[in-house]
Design an enzyme around this catalytic site. Structure first.
Site, PDB file in Angstrom:
ATOM      1  N   GLU A 195       9.132   3.015  -1.170  1.00  0.00           N
ATOM      2  CA  GLU A 195       8.813   4.207  -1.950  1.00  0.00           C
ATOM      3  C   GLU A 195       9.279   5.446  -1.199  1.00  0.00           C
ATOM      4  O   GLU A 195       9.692   5.367  -0.035  1.00  0.00           O
ATOM      5  CB  GLU A 195       7.306   4.269  -2.235  1.00  0.00           C
ATOM      6  CG  GLU A 195       6.819   3.123  -3.098  1.00  0.00           C
ATOM      7  CD  GLU A 195       5.337   3.169  -3.389  1.00  0.00           C
ATOM      8  OE1 GLU A 195       4.896   2.399  -4.260  1.00  0.00           O
ATOM      9  OE2 GLU A 195       4.614   3.968  -2.764  1.00  0.00           O
ATOM     10  N   ARG A 466       0.343  13.440   1.699  1.00  0.00           N
ATOM     11  CA  ARG A 466       0.160  11.999   1.869  1.00  0.00           C
ATOM     12  C   ARG A 466       1.448  11.239   1.601  1.00  0.00           C
ATOM     13  O   ARG A 466       2.107  11.450   0.585  1.00  0.00           O
ATOM     14  CB  ARG A 466      -0.934  11.489   0.926  1.00  0.00           C
ATOM     15  CG  ARG A 466      -1.106   9.971   0.973  1.00  0.00           C
ATOM     16  CD  ARG A 466      -2.289   9.529   0.171  1.00  0.00           C
ATOM     17  NE  ARG A 466      -2.131   9.671  -1.265  1.00  0.00           N
ATOM     18  CZ  ARG A 466      -1.497   8.802  -2.053  1.00  0.00           C
ATOM     19  NH1 ARG A 466      -0.919   7.738  -1.534  1.00  0.00           N
ATOM     20  NH2 ARG A 466      -1.440   9.009  -3.350  1.00  0.00           N
TER      21      ARG A 466
END
Length: 649
Positions: A195, A466
């Site tokens: 990702e 994050r």
């Protein structure tokens, strides 16, 4: 207002909170030196009710009690009744953090899990991407650490990052041993996806429904544990605290049983708060309806330290209903998430003129971290005057797309869009709070007996942004790390039984108490106020900010809160009344103000906080934002606990 502190001064020790002084006192640890700062009133901070009629009318589910069993470890069970219950451990929240913790501490005492809706209704259940962990020989802890710190704009706490990246693989293996099923490749090994922001394939996943699979496995284990009692449809109102020898102690929580419309008091030796984030301070969020910042607000009112609230992560790619061939007939309660893994699997972002734009903003293009991608999309939308952009995965083999993203494919097909042939309309949406209740390396807070894990906590892992799929990882690691100190505290703590009757009981409103039509008027006004607050947050405290808009948000929110509270009290509401919608509104106000205060304190652009007035990083400001309890009272209902803090011997 909030202050920046040097270092991530998390509570890694016995720091003593002195409510009358409004600062933390270190116990011989050099990095735990908090400066005194301008203070908020937390000595009386309380939470606001949600209106009893608003949700109860739609809740037809029975309130869930999985295994309401004989409580072997509690010596106080004989005192339990319908409105006061005694447990060794109380867990607030039924996501991955709360469930994983409960399964461990149940070996040592009685456990109550209280959750706002159905047990599965949590942010965990909506997590599509997966859990990041170093499980490939070519990967390393150091590489995972570097990716995390870079994504976090170098504001991450390095010790926390090392712990999470090192312990993560073992936590994933524990899930597998408990029955969680993850995807495997043709070679029989775990299929590891990649990702945005990750340099290696390290995302363990179950198609695009990973959170749902983890939640299923954990709930099954909880259901089989006779020492865990699960109370569904219980809304947590406020923590029960007292002050002893200059320290704040937590002894449980008051809640509303939504089905019976009774206030239920849970008395415990240890409380773990794992209640998730506050996505619904914004009008569009991927979070479920339960994510109204209840835990953060309750902790703030209980005099816990709050940190890094300015860092609100907007997921770059939520499904834009406006761009679907067939429009949904009703507005979604939460936006449908298009996982980061679509871009990690080769998805390309285009504007509506089919011009690829990410390479113009960042060399990593679609694999840049979320904050970069969200701001890039926001810029494109403003430049082009459009309401959504397009994410295209149709160039990949059809079978591969349907295998990796079956849930996304099915949802889009419901509205006439075939993602194997057409691009997906997407838009940023509020997704994750990187800030929260300041926690030490074992999930401890400055309030004795109170631990936090998951999105409600600020551990220092995420820094200013994050990294994708680090949230479930953090929840697993800190839920497990909080276990042993919780057990130690439980063994040494008094049960709080003598205090149970000393806290005043919140009351539920009734038509007779408020007068004809007043309750429905209050519900209507609260819903209107909620919409207005969300609009202010999106317009003034969104992806791109400015000092002027932040100050405008500050006074608008203050006025909105004062008007709403005034309306309630004129209609007969009292400070001790509680109801679901009112309590949620109160918590939303509290969290919104914390975000604005923190954003105004950070006079630089870092990670998720981008301000036009200070568009660059300032090395001297590479410090966490911290909001301490304060002696100066903030005279709003959302800022005061319903119960007066007791003085304990």
């Amino acid at each position: 207002m909030a202050n920046l502190t040097s270092g991530f001064a998390s509570l890694r020790c016995a720091g003593a909170m002195h409510a009358d002084k409004g600062h933390m006192q270190a116990s011989g640890l050099p990095f735990l030196s908090f400066r005194r700062c301008a203070q908020l009133d937390i000595s009386r901070l309380g939470s606001m009710p949600r209106f009893m009629g608003a949700r109860s009318a739609t809740v037809s589910q029975q309130h869930v009690r999985h295994r309401v069993s004989a409580i072997r470890a509690s010596t106080l069970s004989c005192f339990q009744d319908d409105t006061t219950k005694f447990f060794d451990f109380v867990v607030i929240g039924s996501g991955v953090a709360g469930l994983r913790y409960a399964l461990e501490v149940s070996k040592h005492g009685s456990v109550a899990i209280i959750t706002k809706a159905e047990p599965h209704e949590s942010n965990t259940n909506y997590a599509q991407g997966g859990v990041s962990a170093v499980l490939c020989p070519s990967d390393s802890v150091e590489s995972h650490m570097k990716d995390t710190i870079v994504a976090g704009a170098y504001l991450c706490d390095e010790e926390t990052v090392r712990i999470v990246c090192t312990e993560g693989p073992e936590r994933v293996k524990e899930l597998i041993a408990m029955g969680a099923s993850f995807d495997h490749g043709e070679d029989g090994r775990l299929h590891l996806a990649r990702e945005g922001g990750h340099s290696h394939n390290r995302i363990v996943h179950s198609a695009d429904m990973t959170g749902r699979e983890i939640e299923r496995a954990l709930l099954q284990a909880v259901d089989n544990d006779d020492n865990i009692s699960l109370f569904g449809h219980h809304f947590a109102i406020d923590l029960l605290t007292c002050q002893k020898n200059g320290e704040i102690h937590c002894y449980g929580v008051d809640s509303i049983d939504i089905e019976t419309q009774k206030v239920v008091r849970f008395i415990s030796k240890v409380t773990l708060l794992a209640s998730g984030g506050a996505g619904h301070i914004y009008p569009t969020t991927t979070n479920p309806p339960v994510a109204t910042g209840d835990g953060i607000a309750m902790c703030h009112r209980a005099q816990a330290v709050i940190s890094n609230m300015e860092f609100v992560q907007f997921h770059p790619t939520a499904l834009s209903d406006e761009g679907l061939p067939i429009k949904p007939t009703t507005k979604r309660e939460n936006a449908f998430l298009i996982t980061e893994a679509v871009r990690g699997d080769g998805g390309i972002l285009y504007n509506q003129s089919m011009e690829r734009f990410m390479p113009l903003y960042d060399d990593r293009a679609e694999l840049a971290p979320r904050d970069v991608v969200a701001r890039s999309i926001d810029d494109q939308l403003k430049k082009c005057g459009e309401n959504y952009v397009l994410l295209d995965i149709s160039h990949k083999p059809r079978d591969e797309v349907l295998t990796h993203f079956p849930n996304i494919a099915a949802e889009c097909l419901r509205y006439g869009l075939d993602i194997t042939r057409q691009p997906i309309p997407v838009v940023p949406a509020a997704h994750y709070m990187c800030g929260g209740v300041r926690a030490g390396l074992q999930g401890e807070t400055n309030v004795k007996g109170l631990y936090v894990a998951g999105e409600v906590a600020c551990t220092g892992l995420h820094g200013a942004n994050r990294l994708a799929s680090n949230s479930l990882l953090e929840a697993l690691v800190f839920a497990r790390r909080a276990v042993q100190p919780s057990i130690d505290h439980m063994v040494d703590a008094d049960a709080g039984a003598s205090l149970a009757a000393r806290w005043a009981r919140p009351t539920l409103p009734s038509p007779s108490a408020l007068g004809g039509g007043a309750l429905s008027d209050i519900v209507g006004r609260t819903r209107q106020t909620r919409t207005e607050l969300q609009a202010v947050m999106w317009e003034c405290v969104g992806i791109v900010r400015s000092t002027g808009r932040l100050k405008q948000a500050e006074w608008k929110i203050g006025d909105l809160e004062a008007e709403w509270e005034g309306f309630l009290f004129r209609r007969g509401w009292t400070p001790t009344m509680v109801g679901i919608e009112a309590c949620e509104m109160r918590n939303l106000f509290c969290c919104a103000k914390l975000v604005v205060k923190s954003a105004l304190a950070r006079r630089e652009s870092r990670g998720l906080h981008f301000t036009e007035d200070f568009p660059y990083l300032e090395e001297s400001r590479r410090k966490p934002t911290v909001i301490f309890p304060a002696a100066v009272q903030e005279l709003t209902w959302s800022s005061k606990p319903l119960q007066r803090q007791l003085q304990c011997k």
